[in-house]
Design a protein around this motif. Structure first.
Motif, PDB file in Angstrom:
ATOM      1  N   GLY A  66      -6.354 -26.124  11.495  1.00 52.38           N
ATOM      2  CA  GLY A  66      -5.648 -25.174  12.701  1.00 52.38           C
ATOM      3  C   GLY A  66      -5.307 -25.950  13.688  1.00 52.38           C
ATOM      4  O   GLY A  66      -4.993 -25.222  14.890  1.00 52.38           O
ATOM      5  N   PHE A  67      -5.145 -26.990  13.702  1.00 52.19           N
ATOM      6  CA  PHE A  67      -4.609 -27.866  14.767  1.00 52.19           C
ATOM      7  C   PHE A  67      -3.420 -28.067  14.853  1.00 52.19           C
ATOM      8  O   PHE A  67      -2.680 -28.833  15.859  1.00 52.19           O
ATOM      9  N   ASP A  87     -12.738 -17.618  16.429  1.00 62.03           N
ATOM     10  CA  ASP A  87     -13.828 -18.639  16.678  1.00 62.03           C
ATOM     11  C   ASP A  87     -14.812 -18.405  15.527  1.00 62.03           C
ATOM     12  O   ASP A  87     -15.738 -19.324  15.265  1.00 62.03           O
ATOM     13  N   ARG A  90     -13.915 -20.706  12.940  1.00 63.14           N
ATOM     14  CA  ARG A  90     -13.904 -21.955  13.561  1.00 63.14           C
ATOM     15  C   ARG A  90     -15.389 -22.591  13.329  1.00 63.14           C
ATOM     16  O   ARG A  90     -15.869 -23.598  13.418  1.00 63.14           O
ATOM     17  N   ALA A  91     -16.367 -21.762  13.727  1.00 58.69           N
ATOM     18  CA  ALA A  91     -17.839 -22.067  13.414  1.00 58.69           C
ATOM     19  C   ALA A  91     -18.311 -22.423  12.035  1.00 58.69           C
ATOM     20  O   ALA A  91     -19.336 -22.956  11.908  1.00 58.69           O
ATOM     21  N   VAL A  95     -14.998 -30.520  11.828  1.00 56.38           N
ATOM     22  CA  VAL A  95     -13.983 -31.341  11.769  1.00 56.38           C
ATOM     23  C   VAL A  95     -14.381 -32.761  12.029  1.00 56.38           C
ATOM     24  O   VAL A  95     -15.184 -32.886  13.144  1.00 56.38           O
ATOM     25  N   LEU A 115     -22.891 -29.863  22.228  1.00 52.39           N
ATOM     26  CA  LEU A 115     -21.811 -29.341  21.507  1.00 52.39           C
ATOM     27  C   LEU A 115     -22.354 -28.558  20.396  1.00 52.39           C
ATOM     28  O   LEU A 115     -22.023 -27.543  20.006  1.00 52.39           O
ATOM     29  N   GLY A 117     -24.789 -26.639  20.883  1.00 55.31           N
ATOM     30  CA  GLY A 117     -25.225 -25.195  21.449  1.00 55.31           C
ATOM     31  C   GLY A 117     -23.972 -24.013  21.013  1.00 55.31           C
ATOM     32  O   GLY A 117     -24.404 -22.950  21.309  1.00 55.31           O
ATOM     33  N   TYR A 118     -22.675 -24.541  21.227  1.00 53.21           N
ATOM     34  CA  TYR A 118     -21.555 -23.577  20.787  1.00 53.21           C
ATOM     35  C   TYR A 118     -22.187 -22.841  19.510  1.00 53.21           C
ATOM     36  O   TYR A 118     -21.386 -21.749  19.243  1.00 53.21           O
ATOM     37  N   PHE A 119     -22.786 -23.379  18.576  1.00 54.89           N
ATOM     38  CA  PHE A 119     -23.027 -22.660  17.189  1.00 54.89           C
ATOM     39  C   PHE A 119     -24.095 -21.582  17.235  1.00 54.89           C
ATOM     40  O   PHE A 119     -23.967 -21.108  16.051  1.00 54.89           O
ATOM     41  N   VAL A 120     -24.902 -21.749  18.254  1.00 52.51           N
ATOM     42  CA  VAL A 120     -26.018 -20.832  18.215  1.00 52.51           C
ATOM     43  C   VAL A 120     -25.579 -19.369  18.162  1.00 52.51           C
ATOM     44  O   VAL A 120     -26.162 -18.724  17.229  1.00 52.51           O
ATOM     45  N   ALA A 121     -24.657 -19.044  18.745  1.00 51.25           N
ATOM     46  CA  ALA A 121     -24.147 -17.590  18.606  1.00 51.25           C
ATOM     47  C   ALA A 121     -23.751 -17.343  17.072  1.00 51.25           C
ATOM     48  O   ALA A 121     -23.566 -16.041  16.592  1.00 51.25           O
ATOM     49  N   TYR A 122     -23.496 -18.258  16.369  1.00 48.42           N
ATOM     50  CA  TYR A 122     -22.968 -17.864  14.968  1.00 48.42           C
ATOM     51  C   TYR A 122     -24.089 -18.306  14.031  1.00 48.42           C
ATOM     52  O   TYR A 122     -23.857 -18.309  12.764  1.00 48.42           O
TER      53      TYR A 122
ATOM     54  N   MET B   1     -25.803 -11.649  20.945  1.00 50.81           N
ATOM     55  CA  MET B   1     -25.392 -12.706  21.826  1.00 50.81           C
ATOM     56  C   MET B   1     -23.979 -12.848  22.069  1.00 50.81           C
ATOM     57  O   MET B   1     -23.229 -12.852  21.077  1.00 50.81           O
ATOM     58  N   HIS B   6     -22.146 -17.005  26.357  1.00 53.61           N
ATOM     59  CA  HIS B   6     -22.984 -18.340  26.024  1.00 53.61           C
ATOM     60  C   HIS B   6     -22.085 -19.612  26.341  1.00 53.61           C
ATOM     61  O   HIS B   6     -22.568 -20.580  26.555  1.00 53.61           O
ATOM     62  N   LEU B  10     -23.049 -22.845  28.536  1.00 53.67           N
ATOM     63  CA  LEU B  10     -22.895 -24.348  28.041  1.00 53.67           C
ATOM     64  C   LEU B  10     -21.859 -24.885  29.212  1.00 53.67           C
ATOM     65  O   LEU B  10     -21.984 -25.924  29.238  1.00 53.67           O
ATOM     66  N   LYS B  96     -11.786 -28.130  21.320  1.00 52.45           N
ATOM     67  CA  LYS B  96     -10.947 -27.285  20.496  1.00 52.45           C
ATOM     68  C   LYS B  96     -11.599 -27.079  18.957  1.00 52.45           C
ATOM     69  O   LYS B  96     -11.283 -26.124  18.314  1.00 52.45           O
ATOM     70  N   ALA B  97     -12.472 -28.048  18.484  1.00 53.55           N
ATOM     71  CA  ALA B  97     -13.019 -27.835  17.343  1.00 53.55           C
ATOM     72  C   ALA B  97     -14.283 -26.975  17.318  1.00 53.55           C
ATOM     73  O   ALA B  97     -14.868 -26.728  16.218  1.00 53.55           O
ATOM     74  N   LEU B  98     -14.543 -26.752  18.522  1.00 57.37           N
ATOM     75  CA  LEU B  98     -15.990 -25.700  18.430  1.00 57.37           C
ATOM     76  C   LEU B  98     -15.759 -24.273  18.747  1.00 57.37           C
ATOM     77  O   LEU B  98     -14.363 -23.887  19.288  1.00 57.37           O
ATOM     78  N   PRO B  99     -16.334 -23.368  18.087  1.00 61.20           N
ATOM     79  CA  PRO B  99     -16.138 -22.042  18.511  1.00 61.20           C
ATOM     80  C   PRO B  99     -16.161 -21.510  20.122  1.00 61.20           C
ATOM     81  O   PRO B  99     -17.243 -21.995  20.613  1.00 61.20           O
ATOM     82  N   HIS B 100     -15.260 -21.164  20.745  1.00 59.23           N
ATOM     83  CA  HIS B 100     -15.172 -20.926  22.130  1.00 59.23           C
ATOM     84  C   HIS B 100     -15.289 -22.336  22.959  1.00 59.23           C
ATOM     85  O   HIS B 100     -15.797 -22.141  24.077  1.00 59.23           O
ATOM     86  N   THR B 267      -2.633 -30.154  21.445  1.00 58.09           N
ATOM     87  CA  THR B 267      -3.847 -31.092  21.375  1.00 58.09           C
ATOM     88  C   THR B 267      -3.867 -31.244  19.697  1.00 58.09           C
ATOM     89  O   THR B 267      -4.422 -30.342  19.084  1.00 58.09           O
ATOM     90  N   SER B 268      -3.695 -32.439  19.150  1.00 60.48           N
ATOM     91  CA  SER B 268      -4.383 -32.949  17.808  1.00 60.48           C
ATOM     92  C   SER B 268      -4.729 -34.161  17.676  1.00 60.48           C
ATOM     93  O   SER B 268      -4.414 -35.157  18.596  1.00 60.48           O
TER      94      SER B 268
END
Lengths: 317, 284
Positions: A66-67, A87, A90-91, A95, A115, A117-122, B1, B6, B10, B96-100, B267-268
């Motif tokens: 998706g880039f 998102d 994405r979770a 990659v 980094l 931390g962003y996955f906690v919500a999922y 959540m 969230h 962070l 970009k590779a992370l959710p949010h 960005t890639s």
């Protein structure tokens, strides 16, 4: 880690492939890089994308991540179009990126905590996210370096960190673009073990690119060869080797002269050889085509624009 | 959540971590020291000169202006460089590779660059109070003004830095597209001499951009009311300061997210790879 997540469960109840690509096209200005790529990756599979430089491997992977926006064709990754996926999608995707100097002042532990931390919500009861940082550091072999500055890590250690960052969200599908470039043999061996572990224990589906054919043979359930803008071969290493006409090579010396012959069936050929020349035959060698021979034969044929069965003879000298 | 909230949490933590790491880094400590020493040396050698037509000493007049200029300068150039750099080194791509991830990243940038202002202002303010007389003429009310000018100044200029960092083609180009215009703008914004000393059209240009107004706001905070006579219109024009800075802040809030989204989309990994190869060539 829990192992109850079988590879079957991840593809969805219908057994739909985790990656499905149909007629994928990519054009940069006047240049067609991908002219119609088709392939699937099924749940739990490790698939390796091979091809010469400039064939479009990275482009293909970036489209699936998706880039990058494709010029045409159908792409589904975990049931969604990566160009529009959100998102939550994405979770579920990991990659592994090639970094070089980012976060130089951070330590691996700090970065993974941040980094992850962003996955906690999922996180779900069936699939807790992210991985525990200590476990992950141990898994990629960075425990001793966990609290050193990332700027002071060696190239190989940095790549291990890249892998750790890539899998921290416990992905269902992992993309690896030349993951072992610059690894020493030990680091490479460790990395292969890690891929096997992810695939066997976690049921992670993996799509990777590499130039190292031995690596592809060791890791991949299936290989795809990308040349001339599309997939020219698709199958296990053995199946690919069988597709090349003359999959064995016979070498011998007669009256001081060297001979090489490519054949599909070595045994009858050698029998005939002895019947004809008897004791004149010396230094007999029979070699089955390696994946490397196969790869080079296929790429050479397709790059020259010809559309016929690749033969070993073309490359044996 | 709520994942967005969230991610912003962070990002706050990220910005704080970056700030702490920066304070610990000898490179950044050196930068703060240099800025402090250079500014104080300039003020010290001019400690006895008077500002023409008044009995104000130059340090009293120049100090608030310099603080204002440093704020505007640092908060534009800082994010411009780090965004351009982090686009090339893969930091942005990681997010970009992370959710949010992008929301967290941008929050981190805003927090980090806002916090970085404190050490910069402190290394100049604290020694100034020890070295010079009559630095702050307005007591608590003056400090309150410093706070709102800083906050509004940040809101007006930080987005500009992010826009520059997002649109420049590479780190090397930040000098041309970021540094140069900002230096020119700073030099015409009445920091070292009153703005009226310049041609009329230059005064107009200077008064369009935030740097002049941040300097003016700072002077209104530190200097006695009588010094307003040195300004355009013999006044601090505080309401106009709020209006101009506010307008820039609104502009930034509307434009920056769009520019950032466009940048993130482009960005890639291959872009990061190209930058790496270019940088290696640079080293050779």
């Amino acid at each position: 880690m829990s192992t109850e997540i079988g590879s079957q469960a991840l593809g969805g109840p219908t057994g739909e492939p985790v990656v499905s690509v149909r007629g994928l096209q990519m054009t940069y200005g006047p240049r067609d890089v991908l002219t119609g790529v088709d392939f699937d990756v099924h749940a739990g599979e490790v698939v390796c994308l091979l091809g010469p430089n400039g064939a479009g491997k990275t482009t293909t992977i970036e489209i699936l991540e998706g880039f990058r926006l494709r010029s045409g064709g159908e792409v589904r990754v975990l049931g969604e179009d990566p160009a529009q996926a959100g998102d939550a999608w994405r979770a579920r995707v990991g990659v592994v990126l090639q970094s070089w100097r980012d976060h130089a002042r951070w330590t691996p532990r700090r970065l993974l905590e941040q980094l992850g931390g962003y996955f906690v919500a999922y996180s779900t009861p069936e699939r807790t996210r992210p991985y525990e940082v200590d476990w992950l550091l141990d898994t990629v072999g960075l425990v001793e370096h966990a609290d050193r500055k990332i700027g002071q890590l060696s190239g190989g250690q940095r790549r291990r960190l890249d892998v750790a960052v890539g899998i921290i969200g416990r992905p269902e599908l992992l993309f690896l673009d030349e993951p072992t470039a610059g690894f020493d043999p030990q680091a490479r061996r460790d990395f292969h073990d890690l891929v096997h572990r992810l695939s066997d224990l976690e049921g992670t589906s993996i799509l990777l690119t590499t130039h190292d054919l031995a690596e592809a043979e060791r890791l991949a359930d299936r290989m795809l060869i990308l040349a001339d803008g599309h997939i020219v071969a698709n199958g296990s290493a053995e199946a690919l080797t069988r597709q090349v006409a003359g999959n064995a090579e016979v070498r011998w010396t007669r009256k001081g002269e060297r001979f090489v012959h490519a054949t599909e069936d070595a045994t009858p050929f050698v029998r005939r050889l002895f019947e004809q020349h008897g004791e004149e035959i010396e230094d007999l060698e029979v070699r089955r085509a390696s994946l490397e021979d196969t790869y080079i034969a296929m790429v050479a044929t397709f790059e020259s624009g010809a559309r016929r069965t690749p033969t070993l003879a073309e490359v044996s000298r | 959540m709520n994942p967005t909230r969230h991610a912003i949490g962070l990002g706050l933590r990220r910005g704080w971590t970056e700030f702490v790491l920066s304070l610990r880094s000898p490179q950044d400590q050196g930068f703060y020291m240099f800025m402090g020493v250079a500014t104080l040396a300039y003020l010290w050698f001019n400690r006895d000169s008077e500002v023409e037509g008044t009995d104000l000493l130059l340090p009293s007049f120049a100090l608030p202006s310099i603080l204002g200029a440093l704020l505007a300068f640092g908060v534009v150039i800082g994010p411009a460089y780090s965004l351009a750099m982090e686009r090339e080194d893969g930091t942005l791509l990681r997010h970009k590779a992370l959710p949010h991830g992008m929301q967290g990243y941008v929050t981190g940038q805003v927090v980090y660059h806002s916090l970085s202002l404190f050490p910069l202002l402190l290394v100049i303010l604290v020694p100034s109070f020890l070295l010079f007389d009559d630095v702050m003429s307005n007591g608590l009310a003056g400090w309150a003004t410093v706070v709102w000018v800083c906050v509004l100044g940040l809101l007006a200029t930080l987005p500009l830095g992010m826009i520059i960092g997002s649109v420049v083609p590479s780190v090397q180009k930040v000098g041309t597209w970021g540094m140069l215009p900002v230096i020119v703008l700073t030099s015409i914004s009445g920091i070292f001499f009153p703005i009226q000393a310049m041609w009329g059209w230059v005064q107009v240009v200077a008064q369009v951009f935030p740097t002049y107004w941040i300097g003016l706001g700072m002077r209104s905070a530190f200097l006695p009311d009588a010094a307003a006579a040195l300004e355009v219109g013999d006044s601090w024009r505080s309401s106009l300061t709020v209006l101009v800075l506010g307008a820039w802040a609104v502009f930034g809030l509307l434009v920056t997210p769009r520019v950032l989204r466009r940048m993130a989309r482009r960005t890639s990994g291959s872009q990061v790879q190209e930058a790496k190869e270019a940088a290696l060539q640079w080293v050779k």
